[in-house]
Structures are given as C-alpha cells and as structure tokens.
Write a protein that holds these residues in place. Structure first.
Motif, short mmCIF file in Angstrom:
data_model
loop_
_atom_site.label_atom_id
_atom_site.label_comp_id
_atom_site.label_asym_id
_atom_site.label_seq_id
_atom_site.Cartn_x
_atom_site.Cartn_y
_atom_site.Cartn_z
N ILE A 12 0.84 -1.20 0.00
CA ILE A 12 0.00 0.00 0.00
C ILE A 12 0.87 1.25 0.00
CG2 ILE A 12 -1.68 1.32 1.35
CD1 ILE A 12 -2.79 -1.42 2.29
N PHE A 13 1.91 1.25 0.83
CA PHE A 13 2.80 2.41 0.89
C PHE A 13 3.60 2.56 -0.41
CE2 PHE A 13 2.06 1.49 5.35
CZ PHE A 13 1.78 2.76 5.83
N VAL A 14 4.05 1.45 -0.96
CA VAL A 14 4.80 1.50 -2.21
C VAL A 14 3.90 2.03 -3.34
CG1 VAL A 14 6.01 0.11 -3.93
CG2 VAL A 14 6.40 -0.31 -1.50
N GLY A 15 2.67 1.56 -3.39
CA GLY A 15 1.72 2.05 -4.40
C GLY A 15 1.39 3.52 -4.21
N ALA A 46 3.56 16.35 7.30
CA ALA A 46 2.81 15.15 6.91
C ALA A 46 3.50 14.43 5.76
CB ALA A 46 1.38 15.51 6.53
N SER A 47 4.00 15.20 4.80
CA SER A 47 4.70 14.61 3.66
C SER A 47 6.01 13.95 4.09
CB SER A 47 4.97 15.67 2.59
OG SER A 47 5.70 15.11 1.53
N ILE A 48 6.73 14.60 4.97
CA ILE A 48 7.98 14.02 5.46
C ILE A 48 7.69 12.73 6.24
CG2 ILE A 48 9.92 14.40 7.04
CD1 ILE A 48 9.78 17.37 6.16
N GLY A 49 6.64 12.74 7.04
CA GLY A 49 6.25 11.52 7.75
C GLY A 49 5.86 10.40 6.80
N PHE A 50 5.11 10.75 5.75
CA PHE A 50 4.74 9.74 4.76
C PHE A 50 5.97 9.17 4.07
CE2 PHE A 50 4.03 8.79 0.27
CZ PHE A 50 3.27 7.64 0.41
N HIS A 51 6.92 10.04 3.70
CA HIS A 51 8.13 9.57 3.06
C HIS A 51 8.91 8.62 3.97
CE1 HIS A 51 7.47 12.62 -0.01
NE2 HIS A 51 8.35 11.95 -0.74
N PHE A 52 8.96 8.93 5.25
CA PHE A 52 9.63 8.05 6.20
C PHE A 52 8.93 6.70 6.28
CE2 PHE A 52 10.17 6.38 10.52
CZ PHE A 52 11.55 6.17 10.51
N LEU A 53 7.60 6.70 6.40
CA LEU A 53 6.85 5.45 6.45
C LEU A 53 7.00 4.65 5.16
CD1 LEU A 53 3.52 6.51 8.20
CD2 LEU A 53 5.30 5.01 9.10
N ALA A 54 6.99 5.34 4.02
CA ALA A 54 7.15 4.66 2.74
C ALA A 54 8.55 4.03 2.63
CB ALA A 54 6.91 5.62 1.59
N LEU A 55 9.56 4.73 3.13
CA LEU A 55 10.92 4.17 3.11
C LEU A 55 11.02 2.93 3.98
CD1 LEU A 55 13.92 4.34 2.31
CD2 LEU A 55 14.24 5.83 4.30
N VAL A 56 10.48 3.01 5.18
CA VAL A 56 10.50 1.85 6.09
C VAL A 56 9.75 0.68 5.46
CG1 VAL A 56 9.69 1.00 8.33
CG2 VAL A 56 10.84 3.21 8.17
N ALA A 57 8.59 0.95 4.87
CA ALA A 57 7.80 -0.11 4.23
C ALA A 57 8.54 -0.72 3.05
CB ALA A 57 6.44 0.45 3.78
N ALA A 58 9.20 0.11 2.24
CA ALA A 58 9.92 -0.40 1.08
C ALA A 58 11.13 -1.25 1.51
CB ALA A 58 10.37 0.75 0.19
#
Length: 109
Positions: A12-15, A46-58
C-alpha cells in the motif's frame, strides 16, 4: 501468517508513493508554478512523515522478499543446490551497489 500479511500491507505504501511520483510528474508538466507548489507541499511535516513510512515499508518489503527468495526460487547447479544465504546475500549486495549508484547519480557522493 501475520508476517506474510505485514509484508503484503507494505505494498500500500509503495503504491501510494508511485501515485505521488505521478502527481509530481503532472505538476511538472503543468508548469513552474504548479511544480513549485508541489515541492512546497513535499516539505510539510505530513509529507515528510509519509516519506519516512514509505521508506521503512519499502525496506521491509525488499528485505522480506530477499529472505524468501531462497525458498521461492531455489537455484540448482548440477546435482547441488546453492545455499540460501548466498542467494540472499547476492541480492543484498546488488541492492547496496545499486543504492550507492543512485546516490552517486543524485550527487550525494
């Protein structure tokens, strides 16, 4: 089962990150003003937090796939199978080399 499902949730995060990249391309196509506002939006907390979560998920997604590859696609040479840790290790080395290459192209190194 929970580890498998947690790996699948990372998709979901990668998508969502792929959608973000397409939105960025659309902003770039719409001109400098639209792209500047897109870049400004990327600087929000919020964008920086999303990028961090997306990096961890990837990273989690890639690491779990690399560890599963030895079981999902065993490599046989002659009568013997290549040890799983060599297969996973080769994937991690390739990941590191490509990551350094991207960082060099980005001007970080």
């Amino acid at each position: 089962y929970m580890r498998y499902m947690s790996r699948e949730i990372t998709c979901i995060f990668v998508g969502a990150y792929c959608v973000l990249l397409v939105v960025g391309l659309q902003a770039l196509a719409n001109g400098p003003a639209a792209y500047e506002s897109f870049l400004l939006a990327l600087k929000s907390p919020a964008s920086i937090g999303f990028h961090f979560l997306a990096l961890v998920a990837a990273v989690y997604h890639a690491a779990t796939w690399f560890n599963a590859t030895q079981k999902a696609m065993p490599l046989q040479i002659g009568e013997d199978f290549v040890p799983g840790n060599i297969i996973s290790g080769a994937l991690y080395v390739a990941w590191a080399v490509l990551s350094v290459g991207v960082l060099i192209l980005a001007g970080v190194f």
